[in-house]
Write an enzyme that holds these catalytic residues in place. Structure first.
Site, PDB file in Angstrom:
ATOM      1  N   LYS A 153      32.071  30.125   3.806  1.00 35.23           N
ATOM      2  CA  LYS A 153      31.279  30.850   4.710  1.00 35.23           C
ATOM      3  C   LYS A 153      30.334  31.997   4.244  1.00 35.23           C
ATOM      4  O   LYS A 153      30.972  32.596   3.453  1.00 35.23           O
ATOM      5  CB  LYS A 153      32.009  31.392   5.804  1.00 35.23           C
ATOM      6  CG  LYS A 153      31.328  31.622   7.155  1.00 35.23           C
ATOM      7  CD  LYS A 153      32.365  31.980   8.241  1.00 35.23           C
ATOM      8  CE  LYS A 153      31.836  32.421   9.662  1.00 35.23           C
ATOM      9  NZ  LYS A 153      32.806  32.613  10.654  1.00 35.23           N
TER      10      LYS A 153
ATOM     11  N   SER B 219      31.828  30.301  15.115  1.00 35.88           N
ATOM     12  CA  SER B 219      30.824  30.524  14.223  1.00 35.88           C
ATOM     13  C   SER B 219      30.699  29.822  12.886  1.00 35.88           C
ATOM     14  O   SER B 219      29.862  29.881  12.269  1.00 35.88           O
ATOM     15  CB  SER B 219      30.761  32.061  14.087  1.00 35.88           C
ATOM     16  OG  SER B 219      31.873  32.503  13.415  1.00 35.88           O
TER      17      SER B 219
ATOM     18  N   SER C   3      36.774  30.836  15.471  1.00 39.09           N
ATOM     19  CA  SER C   3      35.504  30.380  14.800  1.00 39.09           C
ATOM     20  C   SER C   3      35.857  29.540  13.581  1.00 39.09           C
ATOM     21  O   SER C   3      34.947  28.899  12.987  1.00 39.09           O
ATOM     22  CB  SER C   3      34.954  31.501  14.099  1.00 39.09           C
ATOM     23  OG  SER C   3      33.837  32.224  15.073  1.00 39.09           O
TER      24      SER C   3
HETATM   25  N1  GLN Z   1      32.919  32.693  19.572  1.00 31.11           N
HETATM   26  C1  GLN Z   1      33.717  34.099  19.199  1.00 31.11           C
HETATM   27  C2  GLN Z   1      32.696  35.186  19.380  1.00 31.11           C
HETATM   28  O1  GLN Z   1      31.430  34.853  19.487  1.00 31.11           O
HETATM   29  C3  GLN Z   1      34.419  34.022  18.129  1.00 31.11           C
HETATM   30  C4  GLN Z   1      33.420  33.991  17.085  1.00 31.11           C
HETATM   31  C5  GLN Z   1      34.494  34.294  15.690  1.00 31.11           C
HETATM   32  O2  GLN Z   1      35.734  34.017  15.794  1.00 31.11           O
HETATM   33  N2  GLN Z   1      34.007  34.963  14.664  1.00 31.11           N
HETATM   34  O3  GLN Z   1      32.589  36.313  19.222  1.00 31.11           O
END
Ligand code: GLN
Length: 480
Positions: A82, A157, A181
């Site tokens: 990532k 994400s 994510s």
């Molecule tokens: N969807 C969640 C957020 O927007 C989790 C994101 C993540 O795990 N990085 O915070």
């Protein structure tokens, strides 16, 4: 279209073909690069690719293998990481204009581990800006697309990491999971995604979003792949003060153990209003099938889980507002070209460098931490966080794991929730409480919906018990 060896071989087959000489690492990397060339223009999984480095390293590993030298756990396997994990001198942008030109002066712990185990990092994968989102739509590079249907979201994400594995561009990737994510994009795209116990994998060199929740973990096509990567990256690191000093079980050797007698908990509230029926049916029938393999099923309650979204969306933005304060255009990050004075540099650089979702989180977090509201919001959220954790402690007195959905629906269409932050946040309802509690969770593919979109099941285990999750992933795989 040329088929990818990644799609036609399990992780175990790839490893044995590499070790018995049926496949060279060069050939494997070449075919991954071919897949990236073919598919990335549509799917937008990789945001940077390092062909020269990957091919050169592959050749070196092939030579060392031919000479009979001992090789690492990931020897010759291509991986994507990532775009929020630092690599010396390579782009690490977090999907943000703020870091568009950032080249870190050091490697993240996980990058060091991959290199030490002879894995080949072919490039970095797309993500929501600073990992804030559930669809990769907040990335400056635009959204990743779901390999099963490019009009649908890849999730987020870590959407790019999920797409790269599900489409066969690479067999393995890393993502980070702060509120889901890793697990949610794995579920949307149809691959295995594991969020380890908080502290199991060092966060050194992971660009921080919410430091008490962030955790790095693998995406893979199967339980074997996830076990292998976790084996390679887990372990104590003095540079992350929250890193655990605990022995690492032999995941790769033991994930195939039987699930006979394993006690699976199910939570009634998970199956309430708002859960898509294809998701519900797939979770239920998978649990039924696991019972036939010898697991037993028990009801458990998590009474405070319903507060998890509200709790998370106070704690995560609060931590983010503090972590992202360093991007001021002076120490770090994008600097505006025009400014009047010092305060103006800050305002313009941050105004130009951050996208709307990141700004929303910084404002929410700053508000929740401000003198007049700290007790009412941030402190209260910490108290509820404790309750959520205690619910799990009690539940795990009676069961070994908890099974349920990953996300309330299969992959939604791109654009569907982009203008409705609340709808986007609610998507995290089943994943967030594991982060708030620090426990590990895994998303495992269970099949496809009648409209052809991947379906998945989530398992959560007590702290440190990733092995059980990997065993369940292998058991679910054996059903297919
Ligand atoms: N969807 C969640 C957020 O927007 C989790 C994101 C993540 O795990 N990085 O915070």
């Amino acid at each position: 279209m040329v088929t990818s060896p990644v799609l036609s071989h399990s992780t175990t087959e790839l490893l044995s073909s590499l070790s018995n000489g049926d496949l060279t690492s060069r050939r494997l990397v070449e075919s991954c690069l071919e897949q990236i060339h073919l598919q990335n223009p549509t799917l937008n999984a990789f945001v940077s690719v390092d062909e020269g480095y990957a091919l050169e390293l592959a050749d070196q590993i092939d030579t060392r293998r031919a000479a009979g030298e001992p090789l690492g756990l990931l020897a010759g396997l291509p991986l994507g990481i990532k775009d929020n994990m630092c690599r010396t001198g390579k782009p690490t942008t977090c999907g943000s204009r703020m870091l568009a030109n950032y080249r870190p002066p050091y490697d993240a712990h996980v990058v060091e581990r991959i290199k030490a185990e002879d894995g080949i990092i072919v490039g970095t994968t797309n993500m929501d800006e600073f990992a804030m989102g559930s669809s990769t739509e907040t990335s400056i590079y635009g959204p990743s697309r779901n390999p099963a249907n490019p009009d649908h979201s890849a999730g987020g994400s870590s959407g790019g990491s999920a797409v790269a594995v599900a489409s066969g561009m690479v067999p393995l990737t890393l993502g980070s999971d702060t509120g889901g994510s890793i697990r949610q994009p794995a579920a949307f795209c149809g691959c295995v995604g594991l969020k380890p116990t908080y502290g199991r994998v060092s966060r050194f060199g992971l660009v921080a979003f919410a430091s008490s929740l962030d955790q790095i973990g693998p995406f893979a096509r199967d339980a074997a792949g996830a076990s292998l990567v976790l084996q390679a990256i887990a372990g104590h690191d003095t540079r992350d003060s929250t890193s655990l000093q605990r022995d690492i079980p032999a995941y790769s050797e033991n994930f195939r153990a039987s699930i006979q007698g394993m006690r699976i908990g199910i939570v009634d509230e998970h199956f309430g209003k708002g859960l898509n029926s294809d998701v519900a049916n797939s979770v239920t029938s998978t649990i039924d099938a696991l019972q036939e393999l010898g697991a037993t099923v028990h009801r458990v309650t998590l009474p405070h889980a319903k507060y998890s979204v509200a709790t998370y969306y106070l704690i995560a933005p609060s931590e983010a507002s503090s972590n992202l304060a360093r991007y001021d255009g002076i120490h770090y990050g994008h600097r505006s070209e025009q400014y009047d004075d010092l305060v103006d540099v800050y305002c313009r650089s941050r105004g130009e460098g951050f996208g709307p979702e990141v700004k929303r989180r910084i404002m929410l977090g700053t508000y929740a931490l401000s003198a007049g509201y700290y007790d009412a919001y941030y402190l209260k959220a910490l108290r509820v966080r404790r309750r959520i954790r205690e619910d799990y402690d009690q539940a795990f007195d009676n069961v070994d794991v908890i099974a349920g959905p990953v996300s309330p629906t299969p992959a939604f269409p791109i654009g569907d929730k982009a203008n409705d932050p609340l709808a986007m946040y609610l998507n995290d309802i089943y994943t967030i409480s594991a982060n708030l509690s620090g426990i590990p969770g895994i998303s495992v593919p269970t099949g496809v919906s009648p409209s052809g979109l991947p379906l998945a099941i989530q398992f959560q285990a007590p702290l440190f018990d990733e092995l059980r999750l990997l065993q369940l992933a292998a058991a679910v795989e054996s059903l297919r």
